[in-house]
Design an enzyme around this catalytic site. Structure first.
Site, PDB file in Angstrom:
ATOM      1  NE  ARG A   1      -2.270  -2.492   3.182  1.00 52.94           N
ATOM      2  CZ  ARG A   1      -2.713  -2.904   4.372  1.00 52.94           C
ATOM      3  NH1 ARG A   1      -3.432  -2.116   5.138  1.00 52.94           N
ATOM      4  NH2 ARG A   1      -2.407  -4.109   4.814  1.00 52.94           N
ATOM      5  N   GLY A   2       2.138   1.108   0.287  1.00 54.19           N
ATOM      6  CA  GLY A   2       2.999   2.257   0.533  1.00 54.19           C
ATOM      7  C   GLY A   2       3.100   3.288  -0.576  1.00 54.19           C
TER       8      GLY A   2
ATOM      9  CD  GLU B   1       8.107  -0.267  -3.153  1.00 51.50           C
ATOM     10  OE1 GLU B   1       7.108   0.397  -2.820  1.00 51.50           O
ATOM     11  OE2 GLU B   1       8.376  -1.332  -2.595  1.00 51.50           O
TER      12      GLU B   1
ATOM     13  CG  ASP C   1      15.224  -1.408   4.047  1.00 51.49           C
ATOM     14  OD1 ASP C   1      15.809  -0.427   4.499  1.00 51.49           O
ATOM     15  OD2 ASP C   1      15.106  -2.480   4.675  1.00 51.49           O
TER      16      ASP C   1
ATOM     17  CB  THR D   1      10.250  -6.068  -1.999  1.00 53.06           C
ATOM     18  OG1 THR D   1      10.435  -6.277  -0.604  1.00 53.06           O
ATOM     19  CG2 THR D   1       8.785  -6.218  -2.360  1.00 53.06           C
TER      20      THR D   1
ATOM     21  CG  ASP E   1       3.317   0.818   7.139  1.00 53.05           C
ATOM     22  OD1 ASP E   1       4.145   0.688   6.217  1.00 53.05           O
ATOM     23  OD2 ASP E   1       2.986  -0.117   7.885  1.00 53.05           O
TER      24      ASP E   1
END
Ligand code: IMP
Ligand code: MG
Length: 175
Positions: A43-44, A99, A103, A107, A159
């Site tokens: 959801r970011g 995105e 990090d 992903t 988040d």
């Protein structure tokens, strides 16, 4: 609950960067006659995607995907599971993956592998934030907003425990 939050990237800085990225993306795809599709990872990326797509003049589609990362087996090797796939086809299109933050890069590198099998015309990456010191897999990020130190940040889609995504700036929280 009150939480201590220090502004790391202000709303104004974010908005200026989004406009700059929009112009770069327009310039990059100006000579392509393929259809452009922005793919947001839920959801970011939602907040960033909503602003970024309005900073791009070239006609394009929006699509979304949800993936979950998890440590596979007893090793540290990672895999990603598709929880929600794209709604549309990407074959022969110019794909721009959007995105919130990169990090380790795990992903996104798996997502790219999956998307590549669907034979798009091209795939590029756009991330608002990158933490280069945390990278485990090298990724070629064509459109980058901000590089930050290894601090845990929230806001503008990012988040902590599903909260603080709505904060209009990016803040550092003391965990
Ligand atoms: P990667 O596979 O390690 O690159 O994971 C990237 C994902 O980790 C991002 O899409 C975020 O969901 C999450 N993440 C990494 N760092 C932060 C942070 O500082 N704040 C919030 N989420 C983060
Ligand atoms: Mg994410």
């Amino acid at each position: 609950m009150t939480i201590e939050m220090k502004v790391m990237i202000s709303t104004e800085e974010i908005q200026a960067k989004v406009q700059e990225l929009g112009k770069k993306i327009d310039a990059h795809y100006a000579n392509s006659d393929k259809e452009l599709v922005l793919i947001g990872l839920l959801r970011g990326s939602v907040i960033f995607m909503a602003d970024l797509c309005r900073a791009i003049s070239k006609e394009h589609e929006l699509d979304f995907m949800t993936v979950s990362s998890y440590a596979g087996g007893t090793t540290s090797s990672r895999d990603v599971k598709i929880l929600k796939d794209l709604d549309g086809e990407i074959r022969n299109k110019d794909v721009l993956v959007v995105e919130d933050i990169i990090d380790s890069g795990n992903t996104l590198s798996k997502v790219l592998e999956i998307l590549q099998t669907r034979q798009p015309n091209s795939i590029e990456l756009c991330t608002l934030v990158s933490k280069p010191s945390r990278r485990e897999i090298e990724l070629d990020v064509k459109f980058l907003g901000f590089e930050v130190e290894d601090k845990f940040i929230v806001g503008y889609g990012l988040d902590y425990d599903q909260k603080y995504r709505h904060i209009p700036f990016i803040g550092e929280i003391g965990l």
